[in-house]
Each structure stands twice: as C-alpha cells, then as structure tokens.
Design a protein around this motif. Sequence first.
Motif, short mmCIF file in Angstrom:
data_model
loop_
_atom_site.label_atom_id
_atom_site.label_comp_id
_atom_site.label_asym_id
_atom_site.label_seq_id
_atom_site.Cartn_x
_atom_site.Cartn_y
_atom_site.Cartn_z
N TRP A 4 -10.53 12.51 46.71
CA TRP A 4 -11.48 13.21 45.83
C TRP A 4 -12.62 13.83 46.63
CZ3 TRP A 4 -8.81 13.64 41.65
CH2 TRP A 4 -7.95 12.62 41.27
N TYR A 18 -8.49 20.81 38.93
CA TYR A 18 -9.09 20.45 37.64
C TYR A 18 -8.64 21.40 36.54
CZ TYR A 18 -11.67 16.80 39.97
OH TYR A 18 -11.98 15.66 40.66
N MET A 21 -5.34 19.91 35.47
CA MET A 21 -5.58 18.70 34.67
C MET A 21 -6.02 19.09 33.26
SD MET A 21 -5.03 15.85 36.24
CE MET A 21 -3.64 16.61 36.98
N SER A 25 -4.35 18.35 29.67
CA SER A 25 -5.11 17.66 28.63
C SER A 25 -5.14 18.45 27.32
CB SER A 25 -6.55 17.41 29.10
OG SER A 25 -6.56 16.35 30.00
N GLY A 51 -12.91 9.01 34.17
CA GLY A 51 -12.22 9.98 35.01
C GLY A 51 -11.77 11.14 34.14
N GLY A 53 -12.28 14.18 34.03
CA GLY A 53 -12.13 15.53 34.56
C GLY A 53 -13.21 16.46 34.04
N GLU A 74 -17.33 10.59 35.10
CA GLU A 74 -16.61 11.26 36.20
C GLU A 74 -17.36 11.15 37.51
OE1 GLU A 74 -14.54 12.95 37.94
OE2 GLU A 74 -12.91 13.17 36.57
N LEU A 75 -16.67 11.42 38.58
CA LEU A 75 -17.31 11.47 39.88
C LEU A 75 -18.44 12.49 39.85
CD1 LEU A 75 -14.13 11.35 42.14
CD2 LEU A 75 -15.84 9.55 41.88
N ASN A 100 -18.97 6.29 39.79
CA ASN A 100 -17.70 5.87 40.39
C ASN A 100 -17.23 4.61 39.67
OD1 ASN A 100 -15.76 4.62 42.08
ND2 ASN A 100 -16.53 5.77 43.82
N MET A 101 -16.07 4.69 39.03
CA MET A 101 -15.62 3.57 38.21
C MET A 101 -15.37 2.29 39.03
SD MET A 101 -11.69 4.33 37.19
CE MET A 101 -11.20 6.01 37.57
N PHE A 102 -15.16 2.44 40.33
CA PHE A 102 -14.90 1.26 41.15
C PHE A 102 -16.18 0.64 41.70
CE2 PHE A 102 -10.88 3.75 41.81
CZ PHE A 102 -10.13 2.97 40.93
N LYS A 115 -6.58 8.41 31.72
CA LYS A 115 -5.29 9.09 31.93
C LYS A 115 -4.87 8.83 33.37
CE LYS A 115 -3.59 13.76 31.87
NZ LYS A 115 -4.13 15.11 31.84
C1 SAM Z 1 -5.49 12.54 37.22
S1 SAM Z 1 -7.13 13.19 37.08
C2 SAM Z 1 -7.30 13.17 35.31
C3 SAM Z 1 -8.42 14.05 34.82
C4 SAM Z 1 -8.62 14.06 33.31
N1 SAM Z 1 -8.57 12.74 32.73
C5 SAM Z 1 -7.60 14.94 32.66
O1 SAM Z 1 -6.70 14.45 32.06
O2 SAM Z 1 -7.73 16.17 32.78
C6 SAM Z 1 -8.09 11.76 37.57
C7 SAM Z 1 -9.58 11.96 37.41
O3 SAM Z 1 -10.26 10.78 37.82
C8 SAM Z 1 -11.43 11.15 38.51
N2 SAM Z 1 -11.77 10.04 39.40
C9 SAM Z 1 -11.11 9.67 40.53
N3 SAM Z 1 -11.68 8.58 41.06
C10 SAM Z 1 -12.72 8.26 40.24
C11 SAM Z 1 -13.70 7.23 40.29
N4 SAM Z 1 -13.70 6.33 41.25
N5 SAM Z 1 -14.62 7.17 39.30
C12 SAM Z 1 -14.63 8.11 38.31
N6 SAM Z 1 -13.72 9.10 38.22
C13 SAM Z 1 -12.78 9.18 39.17
C14 SAM Z 1 -11.06 12.43 39.25
O4 SAM Z 1 -12.17 13.23 39.59
C15 SAM Z 1 -10.14 13.10 38.23
O5 SAM Z 1 -10.84 13.95 37.37
#
Ligand code: SAM
Length: 138
Positions: A4, A18, A21, A25, A51, A53, A74-75, A100-102, A115
Amino acid sequence: MSFWDAMAREPSLMQTFYGAMSGDSKLVARVLVSDCCKELFRGVGSLVDVGGGTGTMAAAIARAYPDINCTVFELPQVVPDSQDQEAFIGLPNLQFLGGNMFQENIPHGDALLLKVRKFHPLVISKFNHLRYVLISST
Ligand SMILES: C[S@@+](CC[C@H](N)C(=O)[O-])C[C@H]1O[C@@H](n2cnc3c(N)ncnc32)[C@H](O)[C@@H]1O
C-alpha cells in the motif's frame, strides 16, 4: 515497505487500482442495497467499511439507508482524495477516517463491512466482539 505504501508513491497506479476496486464495489453494492439484503441492515444504526477504499460501497449504503451513519476507515493516504469526491457531497451520514486497522482501534459500529479475499488472523481477533460483520469478497 508495504504494498500500500509502495502504491501511494505511484499516483497513476493508485488511480487505476482504486478505480478498479470502486467499479467492483458498484456491482456488489447494487445487490447489497437491493430488497434481497434489507434484512442485513435491520437494527443497524452505524456501519464502518474497513479498508473501504474510495467509499463507493459505504456511499451506496449511506444513500439507501439515510438513518445509518456510515464511516469509511482507510489508510490515511487514501482518505483526502476520496472524501472530496463530488458524488459524496450532500451525504451527511458518510464520513472518512484515516487509520491503520492493524495498528489502531477500528471505530465502533453496529456493523462492519470488510471486503477481503481471505481473513487475516489479526482482523478476526479485532472483529470477535462485534455484533455484525458483513462480508463481501470478490
Ligand atoms: C481489496 S481493497 C478493497 C477496497 C474497498 N473495500 C472496495 O471494495 O473497493 C483493500 C483496501 O484496504 C485498504 N487497506 C489496506 N491495508 C489497510 C490497513 N492496514 N488499514 C486500513 N485499510 C487498509 C486498502 O487501501 C484498500 O482500499
């Protein structure tokens, strides 16, 4: 460097990724906000798209269910351009939050939407206590 972070250095790649994505969506959202899925949203007052997007899915839900307060988590590098999209202006029940979700707490919501292709164990542990998890996987 994460995938990312690397992508954030390439604006044209970010736009392509994006955009793709978001296109996906749009399709999934048509089903999710159709009559067949109404039951999923019963009793939901707040929803976090983790996340999420550029917010396509959360915006579709926010439009279909004005009483659901929707947050895109989101990031931070993705949020500024996403939240400024003209299509989202006038949607008072949609907001974006960078994080950051982690590394940070995922905001509370009656429902979480994620997703993913496969679940990361860290994500599952974060979701354990929650009432609903809505999953859409491509
Ligand atoms: C597979 S994409 C899906 C995007 C969106 N959900 C969609 O369906 O259009 C994964 C998403 O997770 C976000 N992402 C990745 N790592 C992340 C994190 N640690 N914390 C938050 N968001 C994160 C990315 O920026 C990306 O937009």
